[in-house]
Design an enzyme around this catalytic site. Structure first.
Site, short mmCIF file in Angstrom:
data_model
loop_
_atom_site.label_atom_id
_atom_site.label_comp_id
_atom_site.label_asym_id
_atom_site.label_seq_id
_atom_site.Cartn_x
_atom_site.Cartn_y
_atom_site.Cartn_z
N GLY A 20 17.26 55.03 22.38
CA GLY A 20 18.68 55.10 22.07
C GLY A 20 19.36 53.79 22.40
N ASP A 145 35.63 61.07 27.45
CA ASP A 145 35.06 60.56 26.20
C ASP A 145 34.16 61.61 25.55
OD1 ASP A 145 34.67 58.73 24.16
OD2 ASP A 145 33.04 57.67 25.16
#
Length: 643
Positions: A20, A145
């Site tokens: 990732g 977030d």
């Protein structure tokens, strides 16, 4: 053939392939060589390693999540810094975080692959996100977030919330949307208070989950456009309902979204658990809360006014017109003569032109003024190290500077600043931000769960936890076998300073045998079995009451676990019986038929040793089985009778 050696972080974590990548860090598959388990390793990108703001944000993530332990939050196991050498030969310290390895897809990948989800599945996923947030809010952490890219879904459907990189403590008054003019949060999911730069709390996360639920059901976010346009829409635009884009969405889910996206946070869900309760109610077919129903009614009412402006016009009409019955304007004759009318029109045109020139002139002055170079005021950075956080913030405020506070473990006293990003005396622009780190005190460690383990295993677990083994004392115990841990001090799971000592109390393998002479055997036998001992009972002719203990060997005192106690019991005058009694096995769901024994023989007690302690033939490790139940008058026994 050469084989490349895997990169090793902290002398412990092997770094594998990249799995990732984000704007701040990269995530690699890793392997913990000490515990023998796969992990995920998040490393700050080297191009950000010299940026103080990124360093503090990355460290904050490890600090925020380290204290969280929830099934729906990706666990953080460890953190540290890796020393690397740049191409020019300069050394660079790059921080990393070791996390739980989660096999699955982010919700962003799920939406890209599958498109919108079924409303029931979207509700289930958001329940898991809200459960995780409810826990983090109770622990004092606001995520700030929440978005599809920060939520993972495993193959079995488990929800995992990750990336607390910009999370802040609820009590942190600096936890606003902006920080040195940089947007913190993702524009499609920020709450109105974040968009306005106000402080955030747990209700801001609830708003973001409302945006996430809307997108999971419809495939698009509630508001779309450029970041500036999105910010305006979050603050001022009407609340959209998912059923307007996806007709299969029920009115109850519309109500949940409306309550989550309410602009005024005081009228929004006040806690993540409140929204989760409504989602559970929707999935169970129960009505949603009055808060959600009221929010839906308010959105529907606002939509009706917008769709039919005459409603608003009628409401705003002056009272004196309420009695008018005509819907046409009255007919008026044209003005005469025509010349005065033309002169009036010409004068009106000049007036309109003048009015148009005024804003044009004002705009020109504004553009000219904005292009002038601003006056730059420079100030010297103050000394913050050694001050407490309140004094440091006050000193920055007096100089017209902003502070970016972070926390970390350090030998400095708790609450004292031990690091600052700009050295004392360095000149900076007024209004600049200086990052500083406040000590949380020395690094903490958790006393491991070692009661019942062997002494060797317990000592290893204590050292692996970053602690030292202190005093080891031995006590007699009938609950733990020889060399097994009875208790620890400080207690298990307690938080202590890293490097502290943990004292152990270990079973000696002995028990204290009381004097049972003169007592009935029926009273003494359960107590003997409770001590983990066996009995060999001899019934001898006696004038004493039947069943009374005449003698015991060994006598009262310390004896080894599993030892056999020989007991003489008063019996009839005409015969002698010898009975070896062992405790019955633990009860199970299946009944085992009793073994047939020769009445002319005596079975010796069974002996077993604990292989985990590594002491062969130690009588202290013999396992007698378990205490006899007082309701069982005749435990396993063999009897020899002498006429």
């Amino acid at each position: 053939m050469t084989t490349s050696t895997p990169r090793l972080l902290g002398g412990r974590y092997e770094l594998g392939e990249l799995i990732g990548r984000g704007g701040m860090a990269e995530v690699h598959r890793g392997y913990d060589t000490r515990l023998g388990r796969p992990v995920a390793v998040k490393i700050l990108r080297s191009d950000h390693a010299r940026d103080t703001s990124f360093l503090h944000r990355f460290r904050r993530e490890a600090q925020s999540v380290a204290g969280l332990n929830h099934r729906s939050i990706v666990a953080v196991y460890d953190s540290g810094e890796d020393r690397t050498t740049e191409s020019g030969g300069a050394g660079l310290s790059v921080p990393y975080i070791v996390m739980e390895l989660v096999e699955g897809q982010t919700l962003r990948e799920v939406l890209n692959d599958q498109g919108p989800l079924a409303p029931a599945e979207a509700a289930r996923i958001c329940e898991g996100v809200l459960d995780a947030l409810s826990y983090s809010h109770r622990m004092g952490i606001v995520h700030r977030d929440i978005k599809p890219g920060n939520v993972m879904l495993t193959a079995d459907g488990t929800v995992k919330v990750m990336d607390f990189g910009i999370a802040r403590a609820v009590a942190d008054t600096q936890a606003t949307m902006t920080q040195t003019a940089a947007v913190i949060g993702t524009a499609q999911y920020v709450s109105p208070e974040q968009a306005r730069g106000e402080t955030v709390d747990n209700r801001s996360d609830v708003y973001s989950v409302g945006c996430l639920l809307f997108e999971l059901m419809t495939g698009t976010t509630p508001y779309t456009g450029e970041p500036i346009s999105l910010t305006y829409q979050h603050v001022n635009a009407p609340i959209p309902l998912p059923s307007s884009l996806e007709p299969t969405v029920s009115s109850d889910l519309d109500a949940v979204v409306a309550a989550a996206l309410t602009k005024d946070r005081d009228e929004r869900y006040q806690d993540a658990s409140d929204m989760a309760d409504d989602l559970r109610a929707v999935r169970a077919g129960r009505p949603v809360s009055e808060l959600a129903q009221g929010a839906l009614a308010a959105v529907a009412g606002a939509g009706a006014l917008e769709a039919d402006p005459t409603v608003a016009l009628a409401a705003a009409a002056p009272a004196q017109h309420l009695g008018d019955t005509s819907t046409f304007r009255p007919i008026q004759d044209p003005p005469t003569p025509l010349e005065p009318e033309r002169r009036r029109r010409g004068g009106l045109g000049w007036l309109l032109a003048l009015l148009l020139l005024i804003p044009v002139a004002a705009l020109g002055w504004y553009v000219w003024d904005s292009n002038q170079p601003p006056e730059i005021v420079r100030v010297a950075a103050p000394q913050l190290v050694g001050l407490d956080e309140d004094a440091a913030e006050a000193k920055l405020t007096d100089l017209g500077l902003d502070g970016d506070r972070a926390e970390a473990n350090n030998a400095a006293p708790e609450g004292e600043v031990f690091e600052q990003s700009v050295p004392e005396g360095e000149m900076v622009d007024e209004g600049s931000t200086i990052a500083y780190t406040v000590s949380q005190g020395p690094e903490q460690a958790t006393v491991p769960q070692v009661v019942g383990q062997s002494r060797a295993d317990a000592e290893k677990a204590i050292r692996d936890a970053g602690l030292e083994v202190g005093d080891v004392t031995f006590e007699d115990s009938n609950e733990q076998k020889k060399n097994r841990v009875i208790s620890v001090s400080p207690g298990q799971s307690e938080q202590v300073e890293a490097g502290s000592t943990v004292d152990l109390v270990v079973a000696s393998g002995d028990v204290q045998l009381p004097d049972f002479v003169g007592q009935p055997i029926s009273d003494a036998r359960p107590e003997i079995f409770a001590l983990g001992l066996l009995t060999e009972e001899v019934t001898v002719p006696s004038d004493e009451p039947a069943g009374q203990i005449l003698s015991q060997d060994p006598g009262a005192g310390k004896v080894a676990q599993g030892r056999t106690v020989k007991i003489e019991i008063a019996g009839p005058q005409d015969k002698t019986e010898t009975t070896t009694v062992t405790p019955p096995p633990p009860s199970t769901s299946e009944t085992t038929p009793p073994e047939t024994s020769d009445p002319s023989t005596t079975s010796p007690p069974e002996e077993t040793t604990d292989p985990g302690d590594g002491e062969e033939g130690d009588q202290g490790d013999q396992t007698p089985g378990g205490p006899a139940s007082p309701s069982t008058p005749n435990p396993r026994s063999t009897t020899a009778q002498t006429p």
